[in-house]
Scaffold this motif. Structure first.
Motif, PDB file in Angstrom:
ATOM      1  N   GLY A  19      -6.214   8.245  -1.551  1.00  0.00           N
ATOM      2  CA  GLY A  19      -6.502   7.289  -0.475  1.00  0.00           C
ATOM      3  C   GLY A  19      -5.292   6.648   0.179  1.00  0.00           C
ATOM      4  O   GLY A  19      -5.417   6.048   1.235  1.00  0.00           O
ATOM      5  N   ASN A  20      -4.104   6.760  -0.481  1.00  0.00           N
ATOM      6  CA  ASN A  20      -2.899   6.089   0.071  1.00  0.00           C
ATOM      7  C   ASN A  20      -3.171   4.626   0.410  1.00  0.00           C
ATOM      8  O   ASN A  20      -2.733   4.124   1.443  1.00  0.00           O
ATOM      9  CB  ASN A  20      -2.399   6.816   1.326  1.00  0.00           C
ATOM     10  N   ILE A  21      -3.861   3.936  -0.489  1.00  0.00           N
ATOM     11  CA  ILE A  21      -4.354   2.597  -0.160  1.00  0.00           C
ATOM     12  C   ILE A  21      -3.235   1.617   0.193  1.00  0.00           C
ATOM     13  O   ILE A  21      -3.363   0.835   1.136  1.00  0.00           O
ATOM     14  CB  ILE A  21      -5.274   2.048  -1.280  1.00  0.00           C
ATOM     15  N   LEU A  22      -2.112   1.666  -0.523  1.00  0.00           N
ATOM     16  CA  LEU A  22      -1.042   0.706  -0.235  1.00  0.00           C
ATOM     17  C   LEU A  22      -0.347   1.018   1.086  1.00  0.00           C
ATOM     18  O   LEU A  22       0.144   0.111   1.767  1.00  0.00           O
ATOM     19  CB  LEU A  22      -0.023   0.674  -1.380  1.00  0.00           C
ATOM     20  N   VAL A  23      -0.315   2.297   1.443  1.00  0.00           N
ATOM     21  CA  VAL A  23       0.283   2.702   2.727  1.00  0.00           C
ATOM     22  C   VAL A  23      -0.509   2.085   3.878  1.00  0.00           C
ATOM     23  O   VAL A  23       0.054   1.509   4.820  1.00  0.00           O
ATOM     24  CB  VAL A  23       0.310   4.244   2.853  1.00  0.00           C
ATOM     25  N   PRO A  25       6.140   4.219  -1.544  1.00  0.00           N
ATOM     26  CA  PRO A  25       5.113   5.169  -1.086  1.00  0.00           C
ATOM     27  C   PRO A  25       4.547   6.033  -2.221  1.00  0.00           C
ATOM     28  O   PRO A  25       3.427   6.508  -2.135  1.00  0.00           O
ATOM     29  CB  PRO A  25       5.854   6.041  -0.068  1.00  0.00           C
ATOM     30  N   SER A  26       5.314   6.215  -3.301  1.00  0.00           N
ATOM     31  CA  SER A  26       4.797   7.053  -4.390  1.00  0.00           C
ATOM     32  C   SER A  26       4.166   6.211  -5.511  1.00  0.00           C
ATOM     33  O   SER A  26       4.011   6.657  -6.636  1.00  0.00           O
ATOM     34  CB  SER A  26       5.901   7.953  -4.944  1.00  0.00           C
ATOM     35  N   HIS A  27       3.779   4.971  -5.179  1.00  0.00           N
ATOM     36  CA  HIS A  27       3.105   4.104  -6.152  1.00  0.00           C
ATOM     37  C   HIS A  27       1.818   4.787  -6.637  1.00  0.00           C
ATOM     38  O   HIS A  27       1.088   5.379  -5.843  1.00  0.00           O
ATOM     39  CB  HIS A  27       2.768   2.756  -5.491  1.00  0.00           C
TER      40      HIS A  27
END
Length: 252
Positions: free
Chosen positions: A148-152, A138-140
């Motif tokens: 944007g928290n795109i990977l989340v 989550p902290s990538h």
């Protein structure tokens, strides 16, 4: 038997265009359809009647594109933009932002959920979703781009697909390279293990080929995997995709 009809969404994007062309070149195996967001993108990939224009955030606008489809390849993604005024000579890092309404939550979550729902309603038999490596963390750093928290959000839509009941293949490539495909040995992994190695990037063209090949082999059904490549000149270029896909074990 008629070849399966495959819809590529995000067909105007850099990877989407390659997938669209690859399917077109194999007209004996596939009937290709594209979905793009604008008339401009439609023109860019030939402007023919087999390219639909619709907005994945508005499910009603995309439903017609899904009618009669056998398979779907999802290549839509939010794209961060660089804030103006960045001077590379001054050091520091550029700042990024997403346009209003085009944040990962709207594009990578709601937009992909809409596509999965439309595909399921239309009786699509296989969905290939291209996500990204890095989703286990989550902290990538990618999540901080433009807040944007795109990977989340990508991960959330991957989970939605895995739970949808439609046979799926989730491909999570590493860093995308704009280089020629077919020249490298491809490597599959799971749970971001490849991010701990030196081999964590891959040409877009190789990701595109993996999307097409995933439609051909039962080994990819209900499987999720990370995908990277060895540097050019190391290893043997991957030609046998059945052998590559037979290594897949993870369902998510």
């Amino acid at each position: 038997m008629a070849p399966p009809t495959v819809l590529i969404t995000g067909a105007g994007g850099r990877t989407g265009q390659i997938v669209f062309m690859k399917l077109k070149e194999r007209s004996d195996q596939f009937v290709a359809r594209g979905l793009v967001r604008t008339e401009e993108s439609k023109e860019k990939i030939g402007g023919a009647a087999d390219v639909y224009v619709g907005d994945i955030r508005d499910v009603g606008s995309i439903v017609p594109a899904f009618e009669g489809m056998d398979a779907l390849i999802i290549l839509t993604s939010a794209v961060p933009k660089m804030k103006p005024g960045f001077d590379p000579t001054q050091g520091g890092r550029p700042e990024f932002y997403f346009e209003d309404g085009a944040y990962p939550e709207q594009v990578d979550w709601i937009g992909q959920k809409n596509q999965i729902d439309a595909a399921k309603a239309a009786g699509v038999k296989h969905i290939v979703l291209v996500g990204s490596m890095g989703g286990t963390n989550p902290s990538h750093p990618l999540n901080r781009l433009g807040n944007g928290n795109i990977l989340v959000w990508k991960r959330k839509s991957e989970q939605y697909l895995a739970d949808s009941g439609v046979p799926y293949t989730i491909i999570r490539p590493g860093g995308l390279l704009d280089q020629e495909g077919g020249l490298r040995e491809l490597i599959v992994g799971k749970d971001d293990e490849l991010l701990q190695t030196e081999t964590r990037s891959i040409p877009r063209a190789d990701v595109a080929e993996a999307c097409v090949q995933a439609l051909l082999f039962e080994e990819t059904k209900c499987r999720a995997f990370d995908l990277a490549s060895k540097p050019e000149g190391m290893g043997t270029p991957t030609k046998d995709f059945k052998a590559l896909f037979s290594q897949l074990i993870a369902r998510f």
